[in-house]
Structures are given as C-alpha cells and as structure tokens.
Design an enzyme around this catalytic site. Sequence first.
Site, mmCIF file in Angstrom:
data_model
loop_
_atom_site.group_PDB
_atom_site.id
_atom_site.type_symbol
_atom_site.label_atom_id
_atom_site.label_comp_id
_atom_site.label_asym_id
_atom_site.label_seq_id
_atom_site.Cartn_x
_atom_site.Cartn_y
_atom_site.Cartn_z
ATOM 1 N N HIS A 1 -5.527 -6.104 11.239
ATOM 2 C CA HIS A 1 -6.954 -6.327 11.483
ATOM 3 C C HIS A 1 -7.155 -7.773 11.937
ATOM 4 C CE1 HIS A 1 -6.786 -8.328 7.620
ATOM 5 N NE2 HIS A 1 -6.371 -7.212 7.044
ATOM 6 N N GLY B 1 -8.048 -10.367 10.441
ATOM 7 C CA GLY B 1 -7.485 -11.382 9.527
ATOM 8 C C GLY B 1 -6.045 -11.698 9.932
ATOM 9 N N HIS B 2 -5.260 -10.637 10.156
ATOM 10 C CA HIS B 2 -3.880 -10.840 10.613
ATOM 11 C C HIS B 2 -3.865 -11.540 11.977
ATOM 12 C CE1 HIS B 2 -3.338 -7.044 8.068
ATOM 13 N NE2 HIS B 2 -2.527 -7.908 7.493
ATOM 14 N N GLN C 1 7.333 -5.193 -4.274
ATOM 15 C CA GLN C 1 6.178 -5.981 -4.705
ATOM 16 C C GLN C 1 5.020 -5.107 -5.186
ATOM 17 O OE1 GLN C 1 5.745 -7.723 -0.685
ATOM 18 N NE2 GLN C 1 3.540 -7.568 -1.023
ATOM 19 N N GLN D 1 -0.550 -16.157 -3.548
ATOM 20 C CA GLN D 1 0.703 -15.866 -2.828
ATOM 21 C C GLN D 1 1.114 -17.057 -1.966
ATOM 22 O OE1 GLN D 1 1.718 -12.034 -0.663
ATOM 23 N NE2 GLN D 1 0.886 -13.206 1.025
ATOM 24 N N SER E 1 -9.271 -6.552 4.795
ATOM 25 C CA SER E 1 -8.053 -6.136 4.122
ATOM 26 C C SER E 1 -7.660 -4.765 4.658
ATOM 27 C CB SER E 1 -8.313 -6.041 2.616
ATOM 28 O OG SER E 1 -7.277 -5.318 1.991
ATOM 29 N N SER E 2 -6.370 -4.523 4.770
ATOM 30 C CA SER E 2 -5.920 -3.189 5.201
ATOM 31 C C SER E 2 -6.439 -2.141 4.226
ATOM 32 C CB SER E 2 -4.393 -3.137 5.233
ATOM 33 O OG SER E 2 -3.892 -4.207 6.009
HETATM 34 P P1 AMP Z 1 -0.809 -8.207 4.281
HETATM 35 O O1 AMP Z 1 -0.539 -7.352 5.495
HETATM 36 O O2 AMP Z 1 -1.978 -7.757 3.479
HETATM 37 O O3 AMP Z 1 0.439 -8.436 3.465
HETATM 38 O O4 AMP Z 1 -1.221 -9.637 4.833
HETATM 39 C C1 AMP Z 1 -0.376 -10.349 5.694
HETATM 40 C C2 AMP Z 1 -0.916 -11.750 5.839
HETATM 41 O O5 AMP Z 1 -2.237 -11.700 6.369
HETATM 42 C C3 AMP Z 1 -1.005 -12.495 4.503
HETATM 43 O O6 AMP Z 1 -0.624 -13.855 4.707
HETATM 44 C C4 AMP Z 1 -2.460 -12.374 4.156
HETATM 45 O O7 AMP Z 1 -2.937 -13.417 3.337
HETATM 46 C C5 AMP Z 1 -3.092 -12.434 5.539
HETATM 47 N N1 AMP Z 1 -4.438 -11.843 5.516
HETATM 48 C C6 AMP Z 1 -4.774 -10.600 5.103
HETATM 49 N N2 AMP Z 1 -6.111 -10.428 5.169
HETATM 50 C C7 AMP Z 1 -6.624 -11.592 5.619
HETATM 51 C C8 AMP Z 1 -7.949 -12.073 5.877
HETATM 52 N N3 AMP Z 1 -9.015 -11.295 5.681
HETATM 53 N N4 AMP Z 1 -8.101 -13.331 6.323
HETATM 54 C C9 AMP Z 1 -7.014 -14.131 6.514
HETATM 55 N N5 AMP Z 1 -5.751 -13.745 6.291
HETATM 56 C C10 AMP Z 1 -5.544 -12.499 5.837
#
Ligand code: AMP
Length: 261
Positions: A35, A37-38, A62, A153, A185-186
């Site tokens: 999304h 955020g990524h 994890q 994290q 968030s996913s």
């Molecule tokens: P994940 O796929 O949830 O493991 O997230 C992968 C990376 O993307 C991690 O470093 C998360 O902190 C970051 N991330 C996930 N959601 C967001 C968001 N809404 N804003 C910024 N970074 C994000």
Amino acid sequence: MLKELRTLNELKDFVAQIKLKGKTLGFVPTMGYLHDGHMSLVKLSLSHCDFTITSIYVNPSQFNDASDFETYPKDEVADLKMLEDNGCHAVFIPQREEIETLNKIQVDLDGLDEVMEGEFRPGHFKGVVEVVYRLFSAVTPDKAFFGQKDYQQLMVIKKMVDQAGVPVEIVGAPIVRESNGLAMSSRNSRLTKEGRLNGGFIFETLQSFSTSNLSNVERNLAAKGFELEYLETHELNGEKRLFIAGVYEGVRLIDNIELRA
Ligand code: AMP
C-alpha cells in the site's frame, strides 16, 4: 522494468552487478499486500540510493498466532504492478526453504522485547531479528528503510544492527495514514468497509490523549468495539511516543504518535 528475483542466486547476481558499478543499494523489507505506506519507503529509498530492492516475504517465525499467519493477505500481481509503477528496480520473493538455509542470530534487546509488542506477541521480535538479519546478509544493502508505523520494530532493528555490526544504515520513515487518520496497514483489508471508514478513532484517541482521562478513553474505545491491549507512553531513542494496540473487528491494529513537549 522491475526485475523479479526468486532465488538467492538470482539476488546475488543482481546485487553483484550493482556493486561492480560502484552504485549504492537501498532495501525495503515487506510482507507484501503493498500500500502507500510501503511505497513511501520505496520512494525514500529511490531518493537515497541508486538501486532499490523490495522484498516480499511473510516470515512464519514472527507470528505468534498461526491463524494470523495463514490468513495474512496476499496479492502478488498487484504488488508487482505497484512496485513497477513506482520505479522500484527489483523485488526479491524468496522461498522459505532458501531463507532458512541462511545463518540467524540472537541479540540482547535490552528489555525492548519485553514491553508492548514484545509482551503481547511472545517471540515476535526474535522472529523479526532472525528474518531481517537473514535478509540483510543476502541483500547486503547500504541503507534499509523501515516505517515508524512499527516504531518498536525500528528500534529493535537498530539495536540488532549495532550489536551484530551489520554494515547498513537504518532509515526510519513517517507513518502514512488513510484520509480519516487510520494508519495504513495490509491488515486493514480484513476490516469491513464500515470499520475501515470508522477506524480513524484510533488516531484521534492518540491525538487527544492525556493520562488524566485514561479510564474515559478506555471506556470510549470499548464502546467503539476496540479491545485495547495497551495504550502507553515510552521514551525510545530520545523521543517520547504514545503507543496503542488492540483488536478491532477481529483485526489486530497498532499505531503511535510522537508526544511533543
Ligand atoms: P509490513 O509489510 O507490514 O511488514 O511492513 C513493511 C514495512 O513497511 C515496515 O517497515 C513497516 O513499518 C512499513 N509500513 C507499514 N505500514 C506503514 C505505514 N502506514 N506508514 C509507513 N510505513 C509503513
């Protein structure tokens, strides 16, 4: 053109070419179902480094909850398109069997793994440290990018890199939110349409928080159907932040904000 790397050998060849040219490599580890955020991390990496690799790997070790692991959302076709559209150079999508051939480490997290996520998800950070160390040793990036969405994290990864002496710079990036304030968030895809629209109350709770009205806040959250796990302030890395986690419509959500003096 996005290069797809599905084996350690393919990854090694791609990275070797970058290093041979004396270029810098940025890395964005993710669990997919990408999304904005990524994408903010991908864009940041593209602005810092000559080449960017994003990884997509849902790491079983994890997850403390087997059903959370099994139902973790996936859409590889959409992920590849988003990475391509945003100009990412390569995506690393490894197989579990290959990842598990790589060395892992354990580090002393100095109590950081005993609070908040560490307390509510036993073993979670051990799994995170394990997989991120393995990914770093395979990708050998100059810089790696992590979201403040998972602030604890981010701190754990910094500690791991310091202790293990991994030669990578860790860069943190701000939280990207939906228009109502809900942190992207996913897992949001598992909320109902209504839940996702109403989910802004989590961010509002953080913004309006003061310790004097804690019981009110807890009551309001419960009335909205949010089963609170923790709502607490911590000073990490010299920054005071307010953290929240809980379960909403059966989906575990986390968020945090900086508290300015
Ligand atoms: P994940 O796929 O949830 O493991 O997230 C992968 C990376 O993307 C991690 O470093 C998360 O902190 C970051 N991330 C996930 N959601 C967001 C968001 N809404 N804003 C910024 N970074 C994000």
